[in-house]
Scaffold this motif. Structure first.
Motif, short mmCIF file in Angstrom:
data_model
loop_
_atom_site.label_atom_id
_atom_site.label_comp_id
_atom_site.label_asym_id
_atom_site.label_seq_id
_atom_site.Cartn_x
_atom_site.Cartn_y
_atom_site.Cartn_z
N PRO A 102 -18.02 19.78 -4.37
CA PRO A 102 -18.86 20.68 -3.58
C PRO A 102 -18.04 21.41 -2.52
N ARG A 103 -18.47 22.61 -2.17
CA ARG A 103 -17.84 23.37 -1.09
C ARG A 103 -18.45 22.92 0.23
N ILE A 104 -17.60 22.60 1.21
CA ILE A 104 -18.03 22.09 2.50
C ILE A 104 -17.54 23.03 3.60
N ILE A 105 -18.46 23.51 4.42
CA ILE A 105 -18.08 24.37 5.55
C ILE A 105 -17.60 23.48 6.70
N VAL A 106 -16.42 23.81 7.23
CA VAL A 106 -15.89 23.11 8.40
C VAL A 106 -15.74 24.14 9.51
N VAL A 107 -16.50 23.98 10.59
CA VAL A 107 -16.49 24.95 11.68
C VAL A 107 -15.41 24.56 12.68
N LEU A 108 -14.46 25.46 12.87
CA LEU A 108 -13.35 25.23 13.80
C LEU A 108 -13.42 26.22 14.96
N ALA A 109 -12.76 25.87 16.06
CA ALA A 109 -12.63 26.80 17.17
C ALA A 109 -11.77 27.99 16.75
N LYS A 110 -11.86 29.06 17.48
CA LYS A 110 -11.25 30.33 17.09
C LYS A 110 -9.78 30.20 16.72
N ASP A 111 -9.01 29.50 17.55
CA ASP A 111 -7.56 29.42 17.32
C ASP A 111 -7.12 28.03 16.83
N ALA A 112 -8.07 27.21 16.44
CA ALA A 112 -7.73 25.84 16.04
C ALA A 112 -7.08 25.81 14.67
N LEU B 219 -19.66 20.59 8.37
CA LEU B 219 -19.11 19.70 9.39
C LEU B 219 -18.77 20.55 10.59
N VAL B 220 -19.41 20.28 11.72
CA VAL B 220 -19.15 21.03 12.94
C VAL B 220 -18.08 20.30 13.73
N TRP B 221 -16.85 20.78 13.62
CA TRP B 221 -15.73 20.17 14.33
C TRP B 221 -15.60 20.72 15.73
N ASP B 222 -15.90 22.00 15.91
CA ASP B 222 -15.84 22.66 17.22
C ASP B 222 -17.16 22.44 17.95
N LEU B 223 -17.15 21.58 18.95
CA LEU B 223 -18.39 21.23 19.64
C LEU B 223 -18.91 22.34 20.54
N ALA B 224 -18.06 23.32 20.83
CA ALA B 224 -18.49 24.43 21.69
C ALA B 224 -18.97 25.63 20.88
N THR B 225 -19.03 25.50 19.58
CA THR B 225 -19.40 26.64 18.75
C THR B 225 -20.83 27.10 19.02
N GLN C 30 -23.27 17.79 9.86
CA GLN C 30 -22.78 16.66 10.65
C GLN C 30 -21.95 17.19 11.81
N THR C 31 -22.18 16.62 13.01
CA THR C 31 -21.43 17.04 14.19
C THR C 31 -20.34 16.02 14.50
N ASN C 32 -19.26 16.52 15.04
CA ASN C 32 -18.12 15.68 15.37
C ASN C 32 -18.29 15.10 16.77
N SER C 33 -19.45 14.54 17.04
CA SER C 33 -19.75 13.99 18.37
C SER C 33 -21.05 13.20 18.28
N ILE C 34 -21.34 12.47 19.37
CA ILE C 34 -22.64 11.82 19.47
C ILE C 34 -23.71 12.86 19.76
N GLY C 35 -23.41 13.77 20.71
CA GLY C 35 -24.33 14.84 21.02
C GLY C 35 -24.39 15.87 19.91
N VAL C 36 -25.53 16.54 19.80
CA VAL C 36 -25.70 17.53 18.74
C VAL C 36 -26.12 18.89 19.30
N ASN C 37 -25.74 19.16 20.55
CA ASN C 37 -26.15 20.40 21.19
C ASN C 37 -25.70 21.63 20.43
N ALA C 38 -24.56 21.56 19.75
CA ALA C 38 -24.04 22.73 19.04
C ALA C 38 -24.95 23.19 17.91
N VAL C 39 -25.75 22.27 17.36
CA VAL C 39 -26.62 22.63 16.24
C VAL C 39 -28.09 22.43 16.56
N ALA C 40 -28.40 21.98 17.75
CA ALA C 40 -29.78 21.64 18.09
C ALA C 40 -30.53 22.89 18.54
#
Length: 337
Positions: A7-17, A52-58, A73-83
């Motif tokens: 399957p194709r999986i989207i991984v969200v990274l910060a702009k320059d990461a 997979l949301v790797w960039d928590l500030a996205t 899935q978020t790379n943190s306990i908090g889910v504010n980036a997708v909530a």
């Protein structure tokens, strides 16, 4: 026998990461598509159902919605980036990395309290100056703390502080006799947030470990700080806006309270000219209380385990229910508990 396509999986990274070497673990079971912009995300969503949301500030999910995604899935306990209300109202499953960062954060809190009680900064400064100057320090046994937040982080903090002899009051949204248990260890009763005015004058350490919601923003301000003991110590590992930073600065400068250890701030990074940087009674930590050596790989491994479950049609780990948690028109996971 036909081999199923990955399957194709989207991984969200910060702009320059950069793309981390750890992501090779994902490539063993899926085809990661790395996105950093809205345009890239919109294109990737056409044939991907997992993110997979790797960039928590996205802000990408808030800006363009979940589209046809089935699981985030978020790379943190908090889910504010997708909530967001759109995600909460959809059928998208949201999971987090619960169980990975709670203990490191508890250890950070213990370390910060030890630093204050044992006056470690003084010892370091004396060593730098070559001064032999003995002094007595405070014991942790019998020291009293209040931990605001009854989630996994707050629970771990309370248990670790009790293990070294401290008395700990756990504070949640509402009082209850049984706060549950962690690893078979009972948390005991939970005090209600309305009890803070009576509790604050009795404690040595105030630990903020609650998520940011409409009910926790500005939870600790000038009135609460004024109620605390002159030697008291504030630790914030939750979210910056839980605490009125202007009120805290005034209380620290006037020595109305003794010290603060801050891992989170209203604005991050903390501005270079902020007074906190140069204050002897403040420890500034760059939002790293949860970070431990190897955490990135551990987070990827946790995602891959969940991905295998998803591929097999089984129940995912750490599913988060976003419904009903609203902050400034957006959804925020959890409350005080």
């Amino acid at each position: 026998m036909e081999v199923p396509l990955k399957p194709r999986i989207i991984v969200v990274l910060a702009k320059d990461a950069p793309v981390r070497d750890d992501f090779a673990l994902i490539e063993e079971v899926a085809v990661p598509v790395y996105v950093r912009t809205i345009e890239e995300l919109r294109a990737a969503r056409r044939d991907a159902r997992v993110m997979l949301v790797w960039d928590l500030a996205t802000t990408l999910i808030r800006d363009c919605g979940p589209g046809g995604l089935e699981w985030i899935q978020t790379n943190s306990i908090g889910v504010n980036a997708v909530a967001t209300p759109e995600v909460a109202a959809s059928k998208v499953l949201v999971t987090n990395t619960r169980g990975l960062f709670e203990q490191p954060m508890a250890e950070f809190v213990l370390a910060s309290i030890l630093l204050q009680a044992k006056d470690i900064r003084r010892s370091i400064e004396n060593q730098r100056r070559g001064v032999w100057d003995k002094c007595s320090t405070l014991r942790l046994q019998g020291r009293r703390a209040a931990v605001i937040g009854v989630g996994g982080v707050g629970a771990r903090i309370a248990l670790l502080l009790r293990a070294v002899g401290m008395e700990v009051d756990i504070v949640g949204r509402t009082p209850r006799i049984d706060g549950g248990a962690v690893d078979g260890r009972a948390l005991g009763p939970v005090r209600g947030i309305v009890e803070l005015p009576q509790l604050l004058p009795e404690i040595d350490d105030l630990v903020l470990a609650a998520p940011l919601t409409d009910s926790t923003r500005g939870l600790i301000g000038a009135p609460e700080l004024a109620a605390m003991r002159p030697h008291s110590h504030v630790v914030n590992v939750g979210r910056g806006p839980l605490l009125d930073e202007d009120a805290l600065l005034a209380a620290l400068q006037s020595r109305r309270i003794g010290a603060a250890t801050l891992d989170v701030f209203e604005t991050e990074p903390l501005k270079a000219d902020h007074p906190f940087w140069e204050m002897e009674n403040v420890i500034v930590s760059p939002h790293q209380s949860a970070d431990f050596v190897g955490w990135q790989r551990a987070a990827v491994e946790m995602f891959v385990r969940n991905l295998r479950l998803w591929q097999q049609g089984e129940q995912l780990e750490n599913v988060v229910d976003l419904r009903g948690f609203v902050l400034d028109g957006q959804v925020a996971h959890s409350t005080l508990g």
